[in-house]
Design a protein around this motif. Sequence first.
Motif, PDB file in Angstrom:
ATOM      1  N   SER A 195       2.315  -1.882  -6.789  1.00 40.97           N
ATOM      2  CA  SER A 195       1.719  -1.262  -5.499  1.00 40.97           C
ATOM      3  C   SER A 195       0.287  -0.761  -5.706  1.00 40.97           C
ATOM      4  O   SER A 195      -0.144  -0.735  -7.001  1.00 40.97           O
TER       5      SER A 195
ATOM      6  N   MET B 265       1.016  -1.317  -0.044  1.00 47.37           N
ATOM      7  CA  MET B 265       0.157   0.120  -0.063  1.00 47.37           C
ATOM      8  C   MET B 265       0.720   1.119  -0.195  1.00 47.37           C
ATOM      9  O   MET B 265       1.803   1.398   0.869  1.00 47.37           O
ATOM     10  N   ALA B 266       0.915   2.059  -1.296  1.00 48.25           N
ATOM     11  CA  ALA B 266       1.725   3.216  -1.258  1.00 48.25           C
ATOM     12  C   ALA B 266       0.813   4.300  -1.030  1.00 48.25           C
ATOM     13  O   ALA B 266      -0.435   4.229  -1.052  1.00 48.25           O
ATOM     14  N   LYS B 267       1.428   5.478  -0.970  1.00 51.99           N
ATOM     15  CA  LYS B 267       0.671   6.819  -0.591  1.00 51.99           C
ATOM     16  C   LYS B 267       1.157   7.823  -1.938  1.00 51.99           C
ATOM     17  O   LYS B 267       0.130   8.687  -2.361  1.00 51.99           O
ATOM     18  N   HIS B 268       2.219   7.628  -2.382  1.00 49.78           N
ATOM     19  CA  HIS B 268       2.878   8.715  -3.291  1.00 49.78           C
ATOM     20  C   HIS B 268       3.119   7.880  -4.574  1.00 49.78           C
ATOM     21  O   HIS B 268       3.590   6.976  -4.660  1.00 49.78           O
ATOM     22  N   LYS B 269       3.004   8.884  -5.715  1.00 49.23           N
ATOM     23  CA  LYS B 269       3.650   8.465  -6.977  1.00 49.23           C
ATOM     24  C   LYS B 269       4.897   7.863  -6.825  1.00 49.23           C
ATOM     25  O   LYS B 269       5.257   6.879  -7.741  1.00 49.23           O
TER      26      LYS B 269
ATOM     27  N   TYR C 199      -3.062   1.852  -3.926  1.00 52.06           N
ATOM     28  CA  TYR C 199      -3.355   3.027  -2.939  1.00 52.06           C
ATOM     29  C   TYR C 199      -4.367   2.451  -2.157  1.00 52.06           C
ATOM     30  O   TYR C 199      -5.171   1.753  -2.602  1.00 52.06           O
ATOM     31  N   PRO C 200      -4.710   3.025  -0.764  1.00 55.34           N
ATOM     32  CA  PRO C 200      -5.376   2.512   0.145  1.00 55.34           C
ATOM     33  C   PRO C 200      -6.880   2.374  -0.295  1.00 55.34           C
ATOM     34  O   PRO C 200      -7.510   1.169  -0.020  1.00 55.34           O
ATOM     35  N   ASP C 201      -7.446   3.206  -1.308  1.00 53.87           N
ATOM     36  CA  ASP C 201      -8.845   2.836  -1.645  1.00 53.87           C
ATOM     37  C   ASP C 201      -8.809   1.769  -2.834  1.00 53.87           C
ATOM     38  O   ASP C 201     -10.013   1.338  -2.937  1.00 53.87           O
ATOM     39  N   GLN C 202      -7.472   1.135  -3.266  1.00 54.80           N
ATOM     40  CA  GLN C 202      -7.886   0.110  -4.380  1.00 54.80           C
ATOM     41  C   GLN C 202      -7.823  -1.265  -3.522  1.00 54.80           C
ATOM     42  O   GLN C 202      -7.914  -2.327  -4.102  1.00 54.80           O
TER      43      GLN C 202
ATOM     44  N   SER D 200       4.276   2.242   7.892  1.00 56.00           N
ATOM     45  CA  SER D 200       3.804   3.752   7.596  1.00 56.00           C
ATOM     46  C   SER D 200       4.131   4.765   8.573  1.00 56.00           C
ATOM     47  O   SER D 200       4.406   5.976   8.085  1.00 56.00           O
TER      48      SER D 200
ATOM     49  N   SER E 297       5.190   4.250  -5.714  1.00 57.13           N
ATOM     50  CA  SER E 297       4.974   3.402  -6.481  1.00 57.13           C
ATOM     51  C   SER E 297       5.818   3.286  -7.654  1.00 57.13           C
ATOM     52  O   SER E 297       6.036   2.226  -8.338  1.00 57.13           O
TER      53      SER E 297
END
Length: 301
Positions: A184, A167-171, A186-189, A203, A174
Amino acid sequence: MPERKPGESLIKVILSGICRTDIEITRGYMNYTGIPGHEFTGVVEESDNSELIGKRVTGEINCPCGICAMCRINQGKHCFNRTTLGIFGRNGAFAEYLVLPDECLHIIPEHLSDEEAVFTEPLAAAFEITDSVHIKPTDEVLLIGAGKLGSLIAQVLKKTSCKLTVMAKHKNQSDFLKECGIDSVYPDQIPHGKIFDYAVESSGVPASFNLAIEHLRPRGTLIMKSTYHNNIKVNISALVVNEVRLIGSRCGPFAPALRALSDGSVKVKPLISDVYTLDEGLKAFEHAVKGAKGKVIIRNC
Ligand SMILES: [Zn+2]
Ligand SMILES: [Zn+2]
């Protein structure tokens, strides 16, 4: 100049890296008041061990007493009387010189750059995971956090051939993982109700603890790599009801970390964001606190 005791080496610091623990220390973590810094490469200038003199080294940060109950069961990392470089009772690496016991030192292979070798300590912390639990190729693993430590953990977990979801936060996170052959999300995926055999929290965000629990199967294992300065609010009942195994995890083995850096199976170079001089140390810290894209490094010479 720090004073060297028998069995310790005096090391001229070449490079040091700022990590999240250093930032937590500035906020009061461990109530530490000395010189911080625990990720370094340096050259041994003085030592009782002549084989170390002139060698480029990095070092394990926990300095055990060798005689207490934990040392006697070979758990020096948990020594009751330990000092920890730049964290507890021992001045650290944001300085011209530091002192560490000879037994903590690891010689850096010649072809490895200082910039790469400064990642040995955090990479060793990543290897602590696979050193303490057996993650099978058939296991599904969720890694929360793809920052500096998270991206090292991702590369170590990939070695187990497990089914890994990062789970990544920034581009930029990833993008780097993609370079390492790791996908990777994003959290909503992550689909609601999706469960994993293992969750690794790296994190540093307190809310991730509950997120990890939510995606862990009953009898799953949660591995905690983050420390938080403040206490966090946790639904302990969910751990009890689901019989979750909780594993706290910090420093790890240096030898596999140096091997993985040497053979190129773990990539670190793109993780460096900026390099400062020691005189610019405060500026370097400010940059790291504000949220640098990668690891902020201080180069002494
Ligand atoms: Zn660190
Ligand atoms: Zn001890």
